[in-house]
Design a protein around this motif. Structure first.
Motif, PDB file in Angstrom:
ATOM      1  N   ILE A  75      -8.478  -2.898  -0.455  1.00 47.34           N
ATOM      2  CA  ILE A  75      -8.504  -2.350   0.966  1.00 47.34           C
ATOM      3  C   ILE A  75      -9.876  -2.858   1.677  1.00 47.34           C
ATOM      4  N   LEU A  76     -10.948  -2.391   0.929  1.00 43.87           N
ATOM      5  CA  LEU A  76     -12.131  -2.719   1.686  1.00 43.87           C
ATOM      6  C   LEU A  76     -12.310  -4.158   2.079  1.00 43.87           C
ATOM      7  N   LYS A  77     -12.194  -4.870   0.936  1.00 47.35           N
ATOM      8  CA  LYS A  77     -12.103  -6.610   1.154  1.00 47.35           C
ATOM      9  C   LYS A  77     -11.564  -6.973   2.189  1.00 47.35           C
ATOM     10  N   ALA A  78      -9.954  -6.668   2.245  1.00 49.64           N
ATOM     11  CA  ALA A  78      -9.112  -7.266   3.260  1.00 49.64           C
ATOM     12  C   ALA A  78      -9.675  -6.893   4.700  1.00 49.64           C
ATOM     13  N   PHE A  79     -10.046  -5.344   4.869  1.00 47.85           N
ATOM     14  CA  PHE A  79     -10.437  -5.067   6.064  1.00 47.85           C
ATOM     15  C   PHE A  79     -11.779  -5.793   6.522  1.00 47.85           C
ATOM     16  N   ASP A  80     -12.748  -5.858   5.784  1.00 48.33           N
ATOM     17  CA  ASP A  80     -13.726  -6.970   6.088  1.00 48.33           C
ATOM     18  C   ASP A  80     -13.448  -8.234   6.457  1.00 48.33           C
ATOM     19  N   VAL A  81     -12.697  -8.865   5.843  1.00 47.51           N
ATOM     20  CA  VAL A  81     -12.288 -10.132   6.270  1.00 47.51           C
ATOM     21  C   VAL A  81     -11.353 -10.201   7.452  1.00 47.51           C
ATOM     22  N   ILE A  82     -10.706  -9.405   7.730  1.00 43.83           N
ATOM     23  CA  ILE A  82      -9.761  -9.331   8.857  1.00 43.83           C
ATOM     24  C   ILE A  82     -10.673  -8.836   9.976  1.00 43.83           C
ATOM     25  N   ALA A  83     -11.606  -7.903  10.001  1.00 39.51           N
ATOM     26  CA  ALA A  83     -12.441  -7.449  10.956  1.00 39.51           C
ATOM     27  C   ALA A  83     -13.364  -8.719  11.643  1.00 39.51           C
ATOM     28  N   ARG A  84     -13.893  -9.452  10.712  1.00 42.09           N
ATOM     29  CA  ARG A  84     -14.865 -10.488  11.029  1.00 42.09           C
ATOM     30  C   ARG A  84     -14.047 -11.489  11.594  1.00 42.09           C
ATOM     31  N   PHE A  85     -12.895 -11.788  11.220  1.00 42.85           N
ATOM     32  CA  PHE A  85     -12.007 -12.939  11.738  1.00 42.85           C
ATOM     33  C   PHE A  85     -11.526 -12.467  13.242  1.00 42.85           C
ATOM     34  N   ASN A  86     -11.261 -11.270  13.351  1.00 41.59           N
ATOM     35  CA  ASN A  86     -10.786 -10.491  14.671  1.00 41.59           C
ATOM     36  C   ASN A  86      -9.308 -11.065  15.251  1.00 41.59           C
ATOM     37  N   PRO A  87      -8.550 -11.222  14.571  1.00 43.86           N
ATOM     38  CA  PRO A  87      -7.417 -11.706  15.161  1.00 43.86           C
ATOM     39  C   PRO A  87      -6.700 -10.600  16.217  1.00 43.86           C
ATOM     40  N   SER A  88      -5.799 -11.109  16.934  1.00 46.58           N
ATOM     41  CA  SER A  88      -4.978 -10.172  17.828  1.00 46.58           C
ATOM     42  C   SER A  88      -3.550  -9.860  17.391  1.00 46.58           C
ATOM     43  N   LYS A  89      -3.272 -10.915  16.248  1.00 45.53           N
ATOM     44  CA  LYS A  89      -1.931 -10.609  15.749  1.00 45.53           C
ATOM     45  C   LYS A  89      -1.807 -10.609  14.473  1.00 45.53           C
ATOM     46  N   ALA A  90      -0.793 -10.218  13.637  1.00 44.29           N
ATOM     47  CA  ALA A  90      -0.559 -10.109  12.342  1.00 44.29           C
ATOM     48  C   ALA A  90       0.705 -10.352  11.851  1.00 44.29           C
ATOM     49  N   LEU A  91       0.775 -11.346  10.978  1.00 40.85           N
ATOM     50  CA  LEU A  91       2.335 -11.532  10.332  1.00 40.85           C
ATOM     51  C   LEU A  91       2.249 -10.925   8.947  1.00 40.85           C
ATOM     52  N   LEU A  92       3.202 -10.128   8.766  1.00 39.87           N
ATOM     53  CA  LEU A  92       2.854  -9.349   7.096  1.00 39.87           C
ATOM     54  C   LEU A  92       4.155  -9.647   6.442  1.00 39.87           C
ATOM     55  N   HIS A  93       3.765 -10.355   5.334  1.00 41.81           N
ATOM     56  CA  HIS A  93       4.931 -10.885   4.539  1.00 41.81           C
ATOM     57  C   HIS A  93       4.591 -10.053   3.134  1.00 41.81           C
ATOM     58  N   LEU A  94       5.362  -8.804   3.172  1.00 43.47           N
ATOM     59  CA  LEU A  94       5.013  -7.867   1.977  1.00 43.47           C
ATOM     60  C   LEU A  94       6.277  -7.380   1.475  1.00 43.47           C
ATOM     61  N   GLY A  95       6.131  -7.008   0.318  1.00 44.66           N
ATOM     62  CA  GLY A  95       7.205  -6.413  -0.634  1.00 44.66           C
ATOM     63  C   GLY A  95       6.840  -4.462  -0.692  1.00 44.66           C
ATOM     64  N   GLU A  96       7.839  -4.090  -1.215  1.00 43.99           N
ATOM     65  CA  GLU A  96       7.299  -2.547  -1.479  1.00 43.99           C
ATOM     66  C   GLU A  96       6.006  -2.264  -2.255  1.00 43.99           C
ATOM     67  N   ARG A 115       6.393  -7.730  11.112  1.00 43.67           N
ATOM     68  CA  ARG A 115       6.655  -7.605   9.837  1.00 43.67           C
ATOM     69  C   ARG A 115       7.862  -8.614   9.431  1.00 43.67           C
ATOM     70  N   ILE A 116       7.732  -9.647   8.491  1.00 46.30           N
ATOM     71  CA  ILE A 116       9.009 -10.071   8.011  1.00 46.30           C
ATOM     72  C   ILE A 116       9.676  -9.427   6.990  1.00 46.30           C
ATOM     73  N   ASN A 117      10.856  -9.250   7.477  1.00 40.16           N
ATOM     74  CA  ASN A 117      11.950  -8.443   6.384  1.00 40.16           C
ATOM     75  C   ASN A 117      12.541  -9.381   5.383  1.00 40.16           C
ATOM     76  N   LEU A 118      11.846  -9.230   4.131  1.00 34.99           N
ATOM     77  CA  LEU A 118      12.267 -10.298   2.823  1.00 34.99           C
ATOM     78  C   LEU A 118      13.619 -10.026   2.527  1.00 34.99           C
ATOM     79  N   GLY A 119      14.131  -8.720   2.399  1.00 37.73           N
ATOM     80  CA  GLY A 119      15.375  -8.397   1.800  1.00 37.73           C
ATOM     81  C   GLY A 119      15.903  -7.373   2.681  1.00 37.73           C
ATOM     82  N   ASP A 120      17.222  -7.315   2.846  1.00 41.54           N
ATOM     83  CA  ASP A 120      17.752  -6.425   3.741  1.00 41.54           C
ATOM     84  C   ASP A 120      17.788  -5.105   3.315  1.00 41.54           C
ATOM     85  N   HIS A 121      17.959  -4.791   2.085  1.00 42.87           N
ATOM     86  CA  HIS A 121      18.100  -3.471   1.403  1.00 42.87           C
ATOM     87  C   HIS A 121      16.873  -2.992   0.894  1.00 42.87           C
ATOM     88  N   HIS A 122      15.756  -3.669   0.885  1.00 42.94           N
ATOM     89  CA  HIS A 122      14.640  -3.216  -0.081  1.00 42.94           C
ATOM     90  C   HIS A 122      13.735  -2.070   0.916  1.00 42.94           C
TER      91      HIS A 122
END
Length: 171
Positions: A75-96, A115-122
């Motif tokens: 969480i800390l590493k991802a937060f740091d790199v995202i905060a430094r990049f400073n994007p306005s949008k996020a595309l989330l390709h995640l599972g459960e 959020r990209i919904n990978l599977g209807d029922h997940h």
């Protein structure tokens, strides 16, 4: 609020054969905007097709989250790199199982999240923090509306088109 011409693509899978990773990378490459592509290491497995695709894109910065990190350090590493990049949008390709990613993006309330919904029922966490849900089938959209509580105006229907390459048809 972030830079309008910057998008973070958080890919919890980092594999070609997981739905739509390669399609989104190719589409983002053509968009002309700066991309931060974050993917999880998955215990040292790599995907040469994705790596080759990323290596030909000068506007994409790649950040790999090591599978050896503790959840809080992820969480800390991802937060740091995202905060430094400073994007306005996020595309989330995640599972459960990508709870750390959901926690990270909850820390960016002004960032527009798709959020990209990978599977209807997940089952997945974070339905209440997304701005839009990318759906590929009517059934998935129906579940997202009725079971996940996502309002209809946040559902974006994107028909799925497979990658067509030069391999011969095998039946």
């Amino acid at each position: 609020e972030g830079f309008a011409n910057r998008i973070v693509f958080y890919d919890g899978f980092g594999r070609t054969n997981v739905p739509l990773t390669l399609q989104y990378i190719r589409a983002l490459k053509k968009s002309g905007v700066e991309i931060l592509y974050i993917y999880e290491d998955l215990k040292g497995r790599s995907d040469s097709e994705i790596e080759n695709e990323l290596s030909t894109a000068s506007q994409i910065t790649v950040f790999k989250l090591s599978s050896s990190l503790s959840p809080s350090n992820k969480i800390l590493k991802a937060f740091d790199v995202i905060a430094r990049f400073n994007p306005s949008k996020a595309l989330l390709h995640l599972g459960e199982v990508h709870v750390e990613a959901v926690a990270v993006f909850s820390l960016f309330p002004k960032m527009v999240k798709y959020r990209i919904n990978l599977g209807d029922h997940h089952f997945w966490f974070g339905a209440n923090q997304l701005d839009f849900c990318l759906e590929f089938r009517g059934y998935g959209a129906e579940i997202s509306i009725k079971k996940r509580g996502i309002p209809l105006n946040k559902i974006l229907y994107q028909p799925y088109y497979p990658i067509i390459d030069d391999r011969p048809f095998e039946g």
